[in-house]
Design a protein around this motif. Sequence first.
Motif, short mmCIF file in Angstrom:
data_model
loop_
_atom_site.label_atom_id
_atom_site.label_comp_id
_atom_site.label_asym_id
_atom_site.label_seq_id
_atom_site.Cartn_x
_atom_site.Cartn_y
_atom_site.Cartn_z
N ILE A 191 7.48 3.30 -14.20
CA ILE A 191 6.51 2.77 -13.31
C ILE A 191 6.10 1.31 -13.71
CG2 ILE A 191 4.31 2.78 -11.89
CD1 ILE A 191 4.72 5.70 -11.69
N ALA A 192 6.26 0.13 -13.07
CA ALA A 192 6.10 -1.12 -13.44
C ALA A 192 4.65 -1.49 -12.83
CB ALA A 192 7.26 -2.12 -13.40
N ALA A 193 4.66 -1.30 -11.60
CA ALA A 193 3.56 -1.90 -11.00
C ALA A 193 2.99 -0.65 -10.00
CB ALA A 193 3.77 -3.06 -10.14
N ILE A 194 1.92 -0.64 -9.42
CA ILE A 194 1.55 0.24 -8.60
C ILE A 194 0.50 -0.58 -7.57
CG2 ILE A 194 -0.30 2.20 -8.33
CD1 ILE A 194 0.32 2.98 -11.43
N GLY A 195 0.75 -0.02 -6.07
CA GLY A 195 0.24 -0.66 -4.89
C GLY A 195 -1.08 0.10 -4.55
N GLU A 196 -1.76 -0.60 -3.69
CA GLU A 196 -3.13 -0.24 -3.14
C GLU A 196 -3.04 1.32 -2.73
OE1 GLU A 196 -6.26 -1.58 0.29
OE2 GLU A 196 -4.68 -2.53 -0.41
N PRO B 175 0.88 -1.26 -0.10
CA PRO B 175 -0.23 0.13 -0.12
C PRO B 175 0.85 1.17 -0.01
CG PRO B 175 -0.96 -1.55 1.76
CD PRO B 175 0.35 -2.03 1.10
N GLY B 176 0.37 2.14 -1.01
CA GLY B 176 1.43 3.39 -1.02
C GLY B 176 2.49 3.46 -1.63
N GLU B 177 2.98 2.26 -2.50
CA GLU B 177 4.14 2.11 -3.05
C GLU B 177 3.72 1.85 -4.23
OE1 GLU B 177 6.82 -0.05 0.46
OE2 GLU B 177 5.57 -1.19 -0.85
N VAL B 178 5.11 1.89 -5.40
CA VAL B 178 5.15 1.52 -6.54
C VAL B 178 6.31 0.60 -7.06
CG1 VAL B 178 3.86 3.48 -7.37
CG2 VAL B 178 6.45 3.50 -7.50
N VAL B 179 6.27 -0.18 -7.95
CA VAL B 179 7.55 -0.72 -8.17
C VAL B 179 8.34 0.03 -9.68
CG1 VAL B 179 8.56 -2.74 -9.40
CG2 VAL B 179 6.83 -3.04 -7.55
#
Length: 324
Positions: A69-74, A27-31
């Motif tokens: 940005i490769a992935a987006i968190g909740e 949560p609140g993070e990105v890859v």
Amino acid sequence: MKALLCERLGPAEELVIRDIPEPSPGPGEVVVAVRTAALNFFDTLIIRGRYQTKPAFPFSPSAECAGTIAAIGEGVTGWELGERVAAWLGHGAAREKVVVPAEALVRVPDRLDDAQAAGLFVTYGTAMHGLIQRAHLKAGEHLAILGAAGGAGLAAVEIGALLGAHVIACASSPDKLALAREHGAQEEIDYVEGDLRAALRKLTEGRGVDVLYDTVGGDLAEPALRSMAWEGRYLVVGFAGGEIPRIPLNLLLLKGCDLRGVFWGEFVRREPAAHRRNMERLLDWAAGGHIRAHVHATFPLERWTEAYALIGDRKAKGKIVLTL
């Protein structure tokens, strides 16, 4: 995915590349898929346990990166997959993918390449914080920079010139001084060939230096401090010379000057809004060509030892960047 790892304390030659699992954002993070990871002088220290930050093993070096940005968190809003971003992590960026708090991201303008974007945070961020928040540098003041041809020094040269200061570059060879002049320095001092204190007094017509940006420390610190103007501000930025100097405190009294620490990482933690304003301003300057964000060399991740050697031998004239 590939990651450059420090599994035990030692020289850069003891780092290793390993295959590790790909990360997932919380949560609140990105890859971020890392394209470039920049190195700094402290990267030569952190892997030996000689830096104030001591990560748990195994860890990746490199504090700053650029990529997509490769992935987006909740719970993350305002960002999209594939957007170009840059971030400062403290350590951990020398790997193909890395998890980053969304609040740490900064968008990369289209006109700015990844190598430049990755290299803006530590050196330019430190210079920006030092000259604006710590020194309150004013147009027309004399700004002297020790180690003016390294990544940190060149950033201070460029930003000081943009802020209207009279910039005096101090470095250890004619070619380094020439590079600093190309980046905006108006005067130069070779502190290997001459007396630093006498040269600074001469160039300021005996008045002394208003702001001194010291990335070197060591034997240069005391003669530089003796060259300060009344109510001058001496900025302690780093110790590339290897030795932490012992400062005679009576000089502060006699000069009526200040000795001010520049701890950019702690500033980022304590004042994130001010940090973001600084970085947005820097990225705009870089995209518009007002600062060059000079990259001395780029190396594929697998050639990390060559990259570290340039920094450790003090041969870098600007930023050293690893590419993935």
